[in-house]
Design a protein around this motif. Sequence first.
Motif, PDB file in Angstrom:
ATOM      1  N   GLY A  55      -0.277 -22.638  21.264  1.00  0.00           N
ATOM      2  CA  GLY A  55      -0.207 -23.894  21.997  1.00  0.00           C
ATOM      3  C   GLY A  55      -1.360 -24.823  21.645  1.00  0.00           C
ATOM      4  O   GLY A  55      -1.176 -26.040  21.498  1.00  0.00           O
ATOM      5  N   VAL A  56      -2.550 -24.257  21.492  1.00  0.00           N
ATOM      6  CA  VAL A  56      -3.727 -25.045  21.103  1.00  0.00           C
ATOM      7  C   VAL A  56      -3.522 -25.624  19.707  1.00  0.00           C
ATOM      8  O   VAL A  56      -3.766 -26.814  19.478  1.00  0.00           O
ATOM      9  CB  VAL A  56      -5.015 -24.186  21.172  1.00  0.00           C
ATOM     10  CG1 VAL A  56      -6.189 -24.893  20.522  1.00  0.00           C
ATOM     11  CG2 VAL A  56      -5.338 -23.837  22.626  1.00  0.00           C
ATOM     12  N   ILE A  57      -3.048 -24.816  18.775  1.00  0.00           N
ATOM     13  CA  ILE A  57      -2.790 -25.301  17.413  1.00  0.00           C
ATOM     14  C   ILE A  57      -1.747 -26.406  17.435  1.00  0.00           C
ATOM     15  O   ILE A  57      -1.909 -27.447  16.780  1.00  0.00           O
ATOM     16  CB  ILE A  57      -2.353 -24.141  16.486  1.00  0.00           C
ATOM     17  CG1 ILE A  57      -3.480 -23.118  16.314  1.00  0.00           C
ATOM     18  CG2 ILE A  57      -1.881 -24.668  15.132  1.00  0.00           C
ATOM     19  CD1 ILE A  57      -4.787 -23.671  15.804  1.00  0.00           C
ATOM     20  N   ALA A  89      -0.686 -32.210  16.989  1.00  0.00           N
ATOM     21  CA  ALA A  89      -0.128 -33.442  17.553  1.00  0.00           C
ATOM     22  C   ALA A  89      -1.201 -34.529  17.671  1.00  0.00           C
ATOM     23  O   ALA A  89      -0.934 -35.708  17.437  1.00  0.00           O
ATOM     24  CB  ALA A  89       0.498 -33.163  18.915  1.00  0.00           C
ATOM     25  N   GLU A  90      -2.416 -34.128  18.006  1.00  0.00           N
ATOM     26  CA  GLU A  90      -3.493 -35.096  18.205  1.00  0.00           C
ATOM     27  C   GLU A  90      -4.158 -35.527  16.903  1.00  0.00           C
ATOM     28  O   GLU A  90      -4.479 -36.703  16.719  1.00  0.00           O
ATOM     29  CB  GLU A  90      -4.553 -34.511  19.139  1.00  0.00           C
ATOM     30  CG  GLU A  90      -5.628 -35.492  19.514  1.00  0.00           C
ATOM     31  CD  GLU A  90      -6.554 -34.973  20.594  1.00  0.00           C
ATOM     32  OE1 GLU A  90      -7.624 -35.590  20.775  1.00  0.00           O
ATOM     33  OE2 GLU A  90      -6.227 -33.975  21.259  1.00  0.00           O
ATOM     34  N   LEU A  91      -4.369 -34.585  15.992  1.00  0.00           N
ATOM     35  CA  LEU A  91      -5.133 -34.864  14.769  1.00  0.00           C
ATOM     36  C   LEU A  91      -4.265 -35.026  13.535  1.00  0.00           C
ATOM     37  O   LEU A  91      -4.759 -35.401  12.479  1.00  0.00           O
ATOM     38  CB  LEU A  91      -6.149 -33.744  14.514  1.00  0.00           C
ATOM     39  CG  LEU A  91      -7.153 -33.456  15.622  1.00  0.00           C
ATOM     40  CD1 LEU A  91      -7.989 -32.234  15.287  1.00  0.00           C
ATOM     41  CD2 LEU A  91      -8.041 -34.673  15.866  1.00  0.00           C
ATOM     42  N   GLY A 150       0.162 -22.514   7.626  1.00  0.00           N
ATOM     43  CA  GLY A 150       1.328 -23.370   7.760  1.00  0.00           C
ATOM     44  C   GLY A 150       1.567 -23.851   9.181  1.00  0.00           C
ATOM     45  O   GLY A 150       2.700 -23.979   9.609  1.00  0.00           O
ATOM     46  N   GLY A 151       0.480 -24.061   9.921  1.00  0.00           N
ATOM     47  CA  GLY A 151       0.594 -24.541  11.286  1.00  0.00           C
ATOM     48  C   GLY A 151       0.882 -23.465  12.320  1.00  0.00           C
ATOM     49  O   GLY A 151       1.090 -23.768  13.494  1.00  0.00           O
ATOM     50  N   HIS A 152       0.873 -22.192  11.895  1.00  0.00           N
ATOM     51  CA  HIS A 152       1.174 -21.095  12.815  1.00  0.00           C
ATOM     52  C   HIS A 152      -0.029 -20.183  12.989  1.00  0.00           C
ATOM     53  O   HIS A 152      -0.698 -19.810  12.009  1.00  0.00           O
ATOM     54  CB  HIS A 152       2.365 -20.279  12.312  1.00  0.00           C
ATOM     55  CG  HIS A 152       3.616 -21.092  12.224  1.00  0.00           C
ATOM     56  ND1 HIS A 152       4.356 -21.446  13.329  1.00  0.00           N
ATOM     57  CD2 HIS A 152       4.239 -21.650  11.165  1.00  0.00           C
ATOM     58  CE1 HIS A 152       5.375 -22.178  12.957  1.00  0.00           C
ATOM     59  NE2 HIS A 152       5.329 -22.321  11.640  1.00  0.00           N
ATOM     60  N   PHE A 153      -0.298 -19.817  14.221  1.00  0.00           N
ATOM     61  CA  PHE A 153      -1.373 -18.896  14.560  1.00  0.00           C
ATOM     62  C   PHE A 153      -1.112 -17.535  13.929  1.00  0.00           C
ATOM     63  O   PHE A 153      -0.015 -16.993  14.062  1.00  0.00           O
ATOM     64  CB  PHE A 153      -1.460 -18.777  16.088  1.00  0.00           C
ATOM     65  CG  PHE A 153      -2.309 -17.644  16.576  1.00  0.00           C
ATOM     66  CD1 PHE A 153      -3.676 -17.679  16.407  1.00  0.00           C
ATOM     67  CD2 PHE A 153      -1.739 -16.550  17.201  1.00  0.00           C
ATOM     68  CE1 PHE A 153      -4.473 -16.633  16.866  1.00  0.00           C
ATOM     69  CE2 PHE A 153      -2.518 -15.508  17.667  1.00  0.00           C
ATOM     70  CZ  PHE A 153      -3.891 -15.551  17.496  1.00  0.00           C
ATOM     71  N   THR A 154      -2.131 -16.991  13.238  1.00  0.00           N
ATOM     72  CA  THR A 154      -1.964 -15.684  12.604  1.00  0.00           C
ATOM     73  C   THR A 154      -2.965 -14.643  13.097  1.00  0.00           C
ATOM     74  O   THR A 154      -2.862 -13.482  12.742  1.00  0.00           O
ATOM     75  CB  THR A 154      -2.071 -15.783  11.069  1.00  0.00           C
ATOM     76  OG1 THR A 154      -3.369 -16.279  10.722  1.00  0.00           O
ATOM     77  CG2 THR A 154      -0.980 -16.682  10.497  1.00  0.00           C
TER      78      THR A 154
END
Length: 92
Positions: free
Chosen positions: A34-36, A41-43, A67-71
């Motif tokens: 969710g943070v990512i 969305a913000e940056l 790729g935008g996903h938490f690992t």
Amino acid sequence: MRLQAIYKIALVSDILVVIIDQDGPRSVTNDAQGVIDRLTAELGDLGRRRVYYRDTMGRFDEIRIEGGHFTGFAPCSDHQQEAFAEWCLEEV
């Protein structure tokens, strides 16, 4: 309504983002994807930026993403702990 982590962006550069967990209804640790998503969305696309966070105990760790996903998470070195603490003191 989904409970989310509350954080403050302390530092943004071309290579990294540092955030500070504000002890919200969820921790950054427990809301990593969710943070990512919200940082993206913000940056905009985080690209190759590395994302670090200070937890509520004052320790810095890396939120690993691909790729935008938490690992996963990775601990910061002692040197990184000192540098981030110094940078974030200037921002708080």
